[in-house]
Design a protein around this motif. Sequence first.
Motif, PDB file in Angstrom:
ATOM      1  N   TYR A  92      59.102  31.267  54.188  1.00 29.20           N
ATOM      2  CA  TYR A  92      60.344  31.078  54.931  1.00 29.20           C
ATOM      3  C   TYR A  92      61.551  31.263  54.010  1.00 29.20           C
ATOM      4  O   TYR A  92      61.571  30.748  52.892  1.00 29.20           O
ATOM      5  N   ASN A  93      62.543  31.979  54.501  1.00 29.15           N
ATOM      6  CA  ASN A  93      63.796  32.127  53.754  1.00 29.15           C
ATOM      7  C   ASN A  93      64.757  31.040  54.238  1.00 29.15           C
ATOM      8  O   ASN A  93      65.645  31.278  55.056  1.00 29.15           O
ATOM      9  N   ILE A  94      64.525  29.820  53.754  1.00 27.28           N
ATOM     10  CA  ILE A  94      65.253  28.655  54.249  1.00 27.28           C
ATOM     11  C   ILE A  94      65.746  27.809  53.088  1.00 27.28           C
ATOM     12  O   ILE A  94      65.370  28.014  51.939  1.00 27.28           O
ATOM     13  N   ASP A  95      66.577  26.834  53.428  1.00 27.95           N
ATOM     14  CA  ASP A  95      67.157  25.971  52.399  1.00 27.95           C
ATOM     15  C   ASP A  95      66.278  24.764  52.080  1.00 27.95           C
ATOM     16  O   ASP A  95      66.298  24.265  50.953  1.00 27.95           O
ATOM     17  N   ALA A  96      65.526  24.285  53.073  1.00 31.15           N
ATOM     18  CA  ALA A  96      64.698  23.108  52.841  1.00 31.15           C
ATOM     19  C   ALA A  96      63.534  23.057  53.826  1.00 31.15           C
ATOM     20  O   ALA A  96      63.626  23.548  54.950  1.00 31.15           O
ATOM     21  N   VAL A  97      62.443  22.450  53.351  1.00 29.61           N
ATOM     22  CA  VAL A  97      61.287  22.166  54.203  1.00 29.61           C
ATOM     23  C   VAL A  97      61.256  20.667  54.460  1.00 29.61           C
ATOM     24  O   VAL A  97      61.373  19.869  53.525  1.00 29.61           O
ATOM     25  N   GLN A 105      67.826  22.417  62.096  1.00 27.49           N
ATOM     26  CA  GLN A 105      66.488  21.953  61.723  1.00 27.49           C
ATOM     27  C   GLN A 105      65.537  22.308  62.863  1.00 27.49           C
ATOM     28  O   GLN A 105      65.723  21.874  63.992  1.00 27.49           O
ATOM     29  N   PHE A 106      64.494  23.093  62.532  1.00 23.92           N
ATOM     30  CA  PHE A 106      63.580  23.598  63.548  1.00 23.92           C
ATOM     31  C   PHE A 106      62.200  22.966  63.394  1.00 23.92           C
ATOM     32  O   PHE A 106      61.627  22.980  62.313  1.00 23.92           O
ATOM     33  N   HIS A 107      61.679  22.454  64.508  1.00 22.17           N
ATOM     34  CA  HIS A 107      60.417  21.710  64.491  1.00 22.17           C
ATOM     35  C   HIS A 107      59.295  22.371  65.270  1.00 22.17           C
ATOM     36  O   HIS A 107      58.242  21.767  65.450  1.00 22.17           O
ATOM     37  N   GLY A 108      59.520  23.584  65.759  1.00 21.22           N
ATOM     38  CA  GLY A 108      58.511  24.215  66.597  1.00 21.22           C
ATOM     39  C   GLY A 108      57.730  25.303  65.884  1.00 21.22           C
ATOM     40  O   GLY A 108      57.402  25.188  64.706  1.00 21.22           O
ATOM     41  N   ASP A 109      57.445  26.379  66.635  1.00 20.23           N
ATOM     42  CA  ASP A 109      56.661  27.495  66.104  1.00 20.23           C
ATOM     43  C   ASP A 109      57.558  28.628  65.614  1.00 20.23           C
ATOM     44  O   ASP A 109      57.126  29.785  65.545  1.00 20.23           O
ATOM     45  N   GLU A 110      58.793  28.321  65.295  1.00 23.47           N
ATOM     46  CA  GLU A 110      59.746  29.350  64.885  1.00 23.47           C
ATOM     47  C   GLU A 110      59.241  30.086  63.645  1.00 23.47           C
ATOM     48  O   GLU A 110      58.886  29.455  62.644  1.00 23.47           O
ATOM     49  N   ASP A 111      59.214  31.420  63.735  1.00 24.35           N
ATOM     50  CA  ASP A 111      58.755  32.226  62.605  1.00 24.35           C
ATOM     51  C   ASP A 111      59.949  32.830  61.864  1.00 24.35           C
ATOM     52  O   ASP A 111      61.114  32.586  62.206  1.00 24.35           O
ATOM     53  N   GLY A 112      59.643  33.635  60.855  1.00 25.87           N
ATOM     54  CA  GLY A 112      60.706  34.222  60.048  1.00 25.87           C
ATOM     55  C   GLY A 112      61.652  35.096  60.849  1.00 25.87           C
ATOM     56  O   GLY A 112      62.860  35.107  60.603  1.00 25.87           O
ATOM     57  N   LYS A 113      61.104  35.820  61.821  1.00 32.46           N
ATOM     58  CA  LYS A 113      61.948  36.686  62.654  1.00 32.46           C
ATOM     59  C   LYS A 113      62.951  35.852  63.445  1.00 32.46           C
ATOM     60  O   LYS A 113      64.132  36.192  63.541  1.00 32.46           O
ATOM     61  N   TYR A 114      62.475  34.749  64.017  1.00 32.01           N
ATOM     62  CA  TYR A 114      63.351  33.857  64.779  1.00 32.01           C
ATOM     63  C   TYR A 114      64.429  33.280  63.857  1.00 32.01           C
ATOM     64  O   TYR A 114      65.622  33.294  64.177  1.00 32.01           O
ATOM     65  N   LEU A 115      64.019  32.789  62.700  1.00 29.71           N
ATOM     66  CA  LEU A 115      64.955  32.145  61.785  1.00 29.71           C
ATOM     67  C   LEU A 115      65.993  33.114  61.229  1.00 29.71           C
ATOM     68  O   LEU A 115      67.087  32.700  60.855  1.00 29.71           O
TER      69      LEU A 115
END
Length: 209
Positions: free
Chosen positions: A122-127, A80-90
Amino acid sequence: MTQIKICGLKRMEDVDYVNELLPDYIGFVFAKSRRQVDLKLAKTLSERLNPKIKKVGVFVNEDIDKVKAAINGASLDILQFHGDEDGKYLSNFKDFIVWKSKSIDISLEKISNKFIADLNEYNIDAVVLDSSERGKVGGTGKSFNWELAAEINLTSKLILAGGLSIDNVCEAINIVKPYAVDISSGVETNGVKDFNKIKKFIEKVRNIK
């Protein structure tokens, strides 16, 4: 049924509480916080945790190698990421379940189309939708306008956080209908997890028809 995450475990007693009460997820906070745990402690707590409960690691703008060390050391199930992480980071964690937190100010009256579009990029499972107040994110003890969250059409699951408590979680779920609710300070007394509050919170959520 709405899933439940109890975040910010840092004591052996906390693990014993959740082992008895069995929420769906718990959170270890690796970011700077009064609930922060280091890798050694997270590993010890993880080994004590009932394997039925999924372990979420919470990070803020963390070095990628340090996140990967935490994944292995604490046997994390979810990031779970709470910062400024962008798509490249993720994209460095595409083999893992990833949740991304975004905050909504408690004074906000309308959600912009850009905010929603950004979430869906975001290519993620949940917001995880958390509350903020004048730039302070998390730990405010206050909730944003839940009606705003109910209007957001996400391509991923929605997890509701920020200002949740035993007294308001039923209303929050009825309005937002989230995949999960995420609570930390709302089940604490004097800054530490309270067994009875966790128990009541879980009972409230699981008794919603």
